[in-house]
Enzyme design. Structure first.
Site, PDB file in Angstrom:
ATOM      1  N   ASN A 110      -7.017   5.794   7.197  1.00  0.00           N
ATOM      2  CA  ASN A 110      -7.172   4.674   8.233  1.00  0.00           C
ATOM      3  C   ASN A 110      -5.946   5.369   9.341  1.00  0.00           C
ATOM      4  O   ASN A 110      -5.039   5.727   9.034  1.00  0.00           O
ATOM      5  CB  ASN A 110      -7.130   3.308   7.989  1.00  0.00           C
ATOM      6  CG  ASN A 110      -5.564   2.662   8.009  1.00  0.00           C
ATOM      7  OD1 ASN A 110      -5.135   2.424   8.964  1.00  0.00           O
ATOM      8  ND2 ASN A 110      -4.927   2.824   6.946  1.00  0.00           N
ATOM      9  N   PHE A 114      -2.136  -0.639  14.229  1.00  0.00           N
ATOM     10  CA  PHE A 114      -1.718  -1.988  14.636  1.00  0.00           C
ATOM     11  C   PHE A 114      -3.036  -2.797  15.563  1.00  0.00           C
ATOM     12  O   PHE A 114      -2.400  -3.386  16.442  1.00  0.00           O
ATOM     13  CB  PHE A 114      -0.508  -2.076  14.923  1.00  0.00           C
ATOM     14  CG  PHE A 114       0.624  -2.006  14.025  1.00  0.00           C
ATOM     15  CD1 PHE A 114       0.443  -1.782  12.763  1.00  0.00           C
ATOM     16  CD2 PHE A 114       1.930  -1.858  14.421  1.00  0.00           C
ATOM     17  CE1 PHE A 114       1.191  -1.718  11.578  1.00  0.00           C
ATOM     18  CE2 PHE A 114       3.140  -1.626  13.330  1.00  0.00           C
ATOM     19  CZ  PHE A 114       2.795  -1.414  12.212  1.00  0.00           C
ATOM     20  N   SER A 172       3.935   2.117   8.627  1.00  0.00           N
ATOM     21  CA  SER A 172       2.792   2.546   9.086  1.00  0.00           C
ATOM     22  C   SER A 172       2.653   4.100   9.731  1.00  0.00           C
ATOM     23  O   SER A 172       3.622   4.369  10.670  1.00  0.00           O
ATOM     24  CB  SER A 172       2.269   1.819  10.082  1.00  0.00           C
ATOM     25  OG  SER A 172       0.831   2.297  10.516  1.00  0.00           O
ATOM     26  N   ASN A 174       0.617   5.245  11.510  1.00  0.00           N
ATOM     27  CA  ASN A 174      -0.181   5.515  12.801  1.00  0.00           C
ATOM     28  C   ASN A 174       0.071   4.841  14.029  1.00  0.00           C
ATOM     29  O   ASN A 174      -0.688   4.772  15.068  1.00  0.00           O
ATOM     30  CB  ASN A 174      -1.569   4.498  12.269  1.00  0.00           C
ATOM     31  CG  ASN A 174      -2.298   5.082  11.064  1.00  0.00           C
ATOM     32  OD1 ASN A 174      -2.470   6.301  10.813  1.00  0.00           O
ATOM     33  ND2 ASN A 174      -2.458   4.185  10.029  1.00  0.00           N
ATOM     34  N   THR A 175       1.515   4.787  14.284  1.00  0.00           N
ATOM     35  CA  THR A 175       2.124   4.035  15.326  1.00  0.00           C
ATOM     36  C   THR A 175       3.169   5.312  15.765  1.00  0.00           C
ATOM     37  O   THR A 175       4.130   5.249  14.861  1.00  0.00           O
ATOM     38  CB  THR A 175       2.471   2.879  15.547  1.00  0.00           C
ATOM     39  OG1 THR A 175       1.560   1.803  15.427  1.00  0.00           O
ATOM     40  CG2 THR A 175       3.497   2.397  16.821  1.00  0.00           C
ATOM     41  N   LYS A 210       8.645  -3.202   3.978  1.00  0.00           N
ATOM     42  CA  LYS A 210       7.423  -2.243   3.405  1.00  0.00           C
ATOM     43  C   LYS A 210       7.934  -0.828   3.599  1.00  0.00           C
ATOM     44  O   LYS A 210       8.342  -0.477   5.039  1.00  0.00           O
ATOM     45  CB  LYS A 210       6.181  -2.601   3.903  1.00  0.00           C
ATOM     46  CG  LYS A 210       5.060  -1.747   3.219  1.00  0.00           C
ATOM     47  CD  LYS A 210       3.965  -2.613   3.635  1.00  0.00           C
ATOM     48  CE  LYS A 210       2.664  -1.876   2.702  1.00  0.00           C
ATOM     49  NZ  LYS A 210       1.425  -2.581   2.861  1.00  0.00           N
ATOM     50  N   ASN A 239       3.535   1.675   1.364  1.00  0.00           N
ATOM     51  CA  ASN A 239       2.425   1.949   2.445  1.00  0.00           C
ATOM     52  C   ASN A 239       1.590   3.139   2.040  1.00  0.00           C
ATOM     53  O   ASN A 239       1.848   3.856   1.119  1.00  0.00           O
ATOM     54  CB  ASN A 239       3.198   2.075   3.816  1.00  0.00           C
ATOM     55  CG  ASN A 239       2.245   1.225   4.843  1.00  0.00           C
ATOM     56  OD1 ASN A 239       0.939   1.651   4.780  1.00  0.00           O
ATOM     57  ND2 ASN A 239       2.752   0.700   6.004  1.00  0.00           N
TER      58      ASN A 239
END
Length: 352
Positions: A110, A114, A172, A174-175, A210, A239
């Site tokens: 993915n 967010f 994460s 993805n940011t 996390k 994560n």
């Protein structure tokens, strides 16, 4: 998994992954998914960070990003539920497509970034949460924020009154540059702000952190030291990963975080190393690649006091939750453990 669930999953797998995800939330809220209710036993009952859990199997953040299915998820057999990630302001996330099934690997990639409705909407839904469930919120930062560290504290201050715990998510992939906040100095400053916001709540709650699986041993040690010094209540390991080692799926080259079966070994090794580095001074929650009771048990014996899952439900359905909880009970009994806590870290050395 019964025939009806198999048919439902087969239909979902013929649907665009993100649309299938949205449909699963709607199906839960419509009462179309059989739910087992409370799953517990004297062996499964455990406690982490002062939270009394009926069993140690939790839902990882990401499934219910906007706290839309709190009622049904509280009846799905989980010992605790984590929703989010939620940012101060609503944001659309990254462009679609951004969710990919890697069927050959039982994995998911993915790059959502967010996407969520923001803390105002989340707080409204959380205010109506089931009173008896253990519910936490994954805290995030807006992509265009000029002070990402402050965003985590803002979400906690706004939603904290309705939570049993909150998780600081700096892992994460993805940011852009979010993982830079895992560095010791930046992380200590960020956590200080979050802990100040927590003390400002009428009833302070346990704060978790996390972390990513793509960390060196030195970084794992540093994070453990910072977490303990900051007074955190637990660390969630881990994560998603940026690694693509050993994948077979044609979609293995998609950008984003990888979760599911291929993450199990990598995340469990990070968990065991963090357990050794922190010497039991802070509870750990194991997540990454769990698709069976045996894998959940391995995480516990590697150092986890509780576990979380999400991606495996894409391939095994919601009934997997009950299968894992009941299987854990049998495994604990088989090895002569009276409870989950007795089994924690008993096989840690094999993962180092």
């Amino acid at each position: 998994m019964n025939t009806l669930e198999k048919l439902g999953l087969a239909l979902m797998h013929r649907t665009d992954p993100e649309r299938a995800h949205a449909l699963s939330i709607k199906a839960l809220n419509a009462g179309l998914v059989p739910l087992p209710g409370l799953l517990t036993s004297p062996r499964l009952t455990t406690e982490i960070a002062g939270l009394k859990l009926p069993n140690p199997v939790g839902l990882a953040a990401g499934f219910d990003k906007n706290a839309e299915a709190l009622g049904p998820l509280s009846r799905a057999g989980f010992g605790f539920v984590e929703v989010g990630a939620v940012t101060p302001r609503a944001q659309p996330g990254n462009p679609k497509p951004r969710l990919f099934r890697l069927m050959e690997d039982e994995a998911v990639i993915n790059r959502f970034g967010f996407n969520n409705n923001g803390m105002e909407a989340a707080a409204e839904r959380l205010s109506k949460r089931p009173a008896t469930a253990v519910i936490g919120l994954n805290l995030g930062a807006n992509k265009d924020s000029d002070n990402r560290a402050d965003d985590f504290a803002k979400v906690l201050a706004h939603c904290g009154a309705h939570l049993d715990f909150a998780t600081v998510n700096v892992s994460s992939p993805n940011t852009e540059k979010l993982r830079d906040l895992q560095g010791a100095e930046a992380l200590a400053a960020l956590l200080a702000g979050v802990m100040d916001a927590n003390q400002g709540l009428a009833k302070p709650i346990p704060i978790f952190l996390k972390i990513a699986p793509d960390l060196t041993d030195a970084e794992i040690g540093e994070i453990g030291e910072v977490a303990i010094a900051a007074g955190l209540s637990a660390v969630i390991a881990t994560n998603t990963t940026l690694s693509r080692d050993g994948l077979k799926s044609p979609q293995r080259g998609e950008m984003g975080g990888l979760s599911g079966t291929p993450l199990f070994e990598k995340s469990t090794r990070v968990l065991a190393r963090l357990s050794k580095a922190t010497e039991g001074k802070i509870p750990l929650i194991g997540v990454g690649g769990i698709a069976s009771a045996e894998q959940a048990y391995a995480k516990i014996r590697a150092g986890a006091s509780a576990v979380q899952l999400y991606s495996a439900m894409v391939y095994h359905g919601m009934s997997l939750v009950g299968d894992i909880a009941q299987g854990l009970d049998r495994l604990l009994e088989q090895d002569g453990y009276a409870n989950v806590a007795e089994a924690v870290a008993t096989e840690r050395e094999t993962w180092l």
